[in-house]
Design a protein around this motif. Structure first.
Motif, PDB file in Angstrom:
ATOM      1  N   ALA A  17       0.830  -1.209   0.000  1.00 17.08           N
ATOM      2  CA  ALA A  17       0.000   0.000   0.000  1.00 17.08           C
ATOM      3  C   ALA A  17       0.865   1.259   0.000  1.00 17.08           C
ATOM      4  CB  ALA A  17      -0.931  -0.009   1.206  1.00 17.08           C
ATOM      5  N   THR A  18       1.916   1.247   0.801  1.00 14.48           N
ATOM      6  CA  THR A  18       2.817   2.401   0.847  1.00 14.48           C
ATOM      7  C   THR A  18       3.522   2.591  -0.487  1.00 14.48           C
ATOM      8  OG1 THR A  18       3.166   2.131   3.213  1.00 14.48           O
ATOM      9  CG2 THR A  18       4.835   3.383   2.017  1.00 14.48           C
ATOM     10  N   THR A  19       4.000   1.505  -1.067  1.00 13.05           N
ATOM     11  CA  THR A  19       4.674   1.586  -2.360  1.00 13.05           C
ATOM     12  C   THR A  19       3.717   2.074  -3.438  1.00 13.05           C
ATOM     13  OG1 THR A  19       6.167  -0.191  -1.708  1.00 13.05           O
ATOM     14  CG2 THR A  19       6.027   0.283  -4.053  1.00 13.05           C
ATOM     15  N   ALA A  20       2.492   1.632  -3.412  1.00  9.97           N
ATOM     16  CA  ALA A  20       1.495   2.087  -4.386  1.00  9.97           C
ATOM     17  C   ALA A  20       1.270   3.592  -4.265  1.00  9.97           C
ATOM     18  CB  ALA A  20       0.189   1.327  -4.197  1.00  9.97           C
ATOM     19  N   ARG A  21       1.251   4.101  -3.040  1.00 11.68           N
ATOM     20  CA  ARG A  21       1.093   5.555  -2.861  1.00 11.68           C
ATOM     21  C   ARG A  21       2.304   6.305  -3.401  1.00 11.68           C
ATOM     22  NH1 ARG A  21      -1.132   3.767   1.948  1.00 11.68           N
ATOM     23  NH2 ARG A  21       0.701   4.264   3.180  1.00 11.68           N
ATOM     24  N   ILE A  22       3.485   5.753  -3.205  1.00 14.83           N
ATOM     25  CA  ILE A  22       4.700   6.388  -3.724  1.00 14.83           C
ATOM     26  C   ILE A  22       4.666   6.395  -5.256  1.00 14.83           C
ATOM     27  CG2 ILE A  22       7.210   6.185  -3.915  1.00 14.83           C
ATOM     28  CD1 ILE A  22       7.125   4.938  -1.049  1.00 14.83           C
ATOM     29  N   VAL A  23       4.280   5.284  -5.855  1.00 17.63           N
ATOM     30  CA  VAL A  23       4.180   5.201  -7.316  1.00 17.63           C
ATOM     31  C   VAL A  23       3.184   6.240  -7.825  1.00 17.63           C
ATOM     32  CG1 VAL A  23       3.444   3.744  -9.247  1.00 17.63           C
ATOM     33  CG2 VAL A  23       4.907   2.788  -7.453  1.00 17.63           C
ATOM     34  N   SER A  24       2.054   6.374  -7.174  1.00 16.81           N
ATOM     35  CA  SER A  24       1.057   7.366  -7.576  1.00 16.81           C
ATOM     36  C   SER A  24       1.630   8.774  -7.501  1.00 16.81           C
ATOM     37  CB  SER A  24      -0.181   7.268  -6.697  1.00 16.81           C
ATOM     38  OG  SER A  24      -0.833   6.043  -6.901  1.00 16.81           O
ATOM     39  N   ALA A  25       2.386   9.053  -6.460  1.00 20.16           N
ATOM     40  CA  ALA A  25       2.999  10.370  -6.308  1.00 20.16           C
ATOM     41  C   ALA A  25       4.023  10.631  -7.406  1.00 20.16           C
ATOM     42  CB  ALA A  25       3.653  10.492  -4.932  1.00 20.16           C
ATOM     43  N   VAL A  26       4.836   9.635  -7.704  1.00 21.34           N
ATOM     44  CA  VAL A  26       5.824   9.762  -8.787  1.00 21.34           C
ATOM     45  C   VAL A  26       5.113  10.066 -10.104  1.00 21.34           C
ATOM     46  CG1 VAL A  26       7.457   8.446 -10.211  1.00 21.34           C
ATOM     47  CG2 VAL A  26       7.622   8.362  -7.718  1.00 21.34           C
ATOM     48  N   MET A  27       4.050   9.338 -10.375  1.00 22.99           N
ATOM     49  CA  MET A  27       3.310   9.555 -11.622  1.00 22.99           C
ATOM     50  C   MET A  27       2.719  10.963 -11.670  1.00 22.99           C
ATOM     51  SD  MET A  27       1.514   5.811 -11.955  1.00 22.99           S
ATOM     52  CE  MET A  27       0.490   6.260 -13.340  1.00 22.99           C
ATOM     53  N   PHE A  28       2.118  11.398 -10.590  1.00 23.00           N
ATOM     54  CA  PHE A  28       1.508  12.725 -10.538  1.00 23.00           C
ATOM     55  C   PHE A  28       2.553  13.812 -10.786  1.00 23.00           C
ATOM     56  CE2 PHE A  28       0.362  16.531  -8.134  1.00 23.00           C
ATOM     57  CZ  PHE A  28      -0.832  16.853  -8.754  1.00 23.00           C
ATOM     58  N   LEU A  29       3.674  13.736 -10.079  1.00 22.33           N
ATOM     59  CA  LEU A  29       4.710  14.754 -10.237  1.00 22.33           C
ATOM     60  C   LEU A  29       5.324  14.739 -11.629  1.00 22.33           C
ATOM     61  CD1 LEU A  29       6.457  14.505  -6.765  1.00 22.33           C
ATOM     62  CD2 LEU A  29       4.985  16.347  -7.615  1.00 22.33           C
ATOM     63  N   ALA A  30       5.539  13.562 -12.183  1.00 21.79           N
ATOM     64  CA  ALA A  30       6.113  13.473 -13.530  1.00 21.79           C
ATOM     65  C   ALA A  30       5.163  14.077 -14.564  1.00 21.79           C
ATOM     66  CB  ALA A  30       6.423  12.015 -13.877  1.00 21.79           C
ATOM     67  N   MET A  31       3.877  13.813 -14.419  1.00 20.74           N
ATOM     68  CA  MET A  31       2.906  14.348 -15.376  1.00 20.74           C
ATOM     69  C   MET A  31       2.753  15.854 -15.229  1.00 20.74           C
ATOM     70  SD  MET A  31       0.004  11.397 -15.662  1.00 20.74           S
ATOM     71  CE  MET A  31      -0.218  11.104 -13.927  1.00 20.74           C
ATOM     72  N   ALA A  32       2.962  16.383 -14.036  1.00 20.14           N
ATOM     73  CA  ALA A  32       2.847  17.818 -13.815  1.00 20.14           C
ATOM     74  C   ALA A  32       4.077  18.573 -14.311  1.00 20.14           C
ATOM     75  CB  ALA A  32       2.627  18.101 -12.335  1.00 20.14           C
TER      76      ALA A  32
END
Length: 54
Positions: A17-32
């Motif tokens: 669950a923690t890793t999934a949240r980190i992956v989501s954050a990485v994706m969000f920041l990269a797309m921004a």
């Protein structure tokens, strides 16, 4: 994402669950940070590869 990560018997549900949240954050920041799709995908791949090898 967490369910996929849990397929590895060495990964606990909490860690998945923690890793999934980190992956989501990485994706969000990269797309921004860019509008270039190839650059976004490359950046996400590189960061996730480092994260998952730990």
């Amino acid at each position: 994402m967490a369910a996929v990560l849990c397929r590895d018997a060495q990964v606990s549900e909490a860690d998945a669950a923690t890793t999934a949240r980190i992956v989501s954050a990485v994706m969000f920041l990269a797309m921004a940070a860019s509008v270039n799709v190839d650059e976004i995908v490359r950046d996400i791949r590189e960061q996730i590869a480092v994260l998952l090898t730990r």
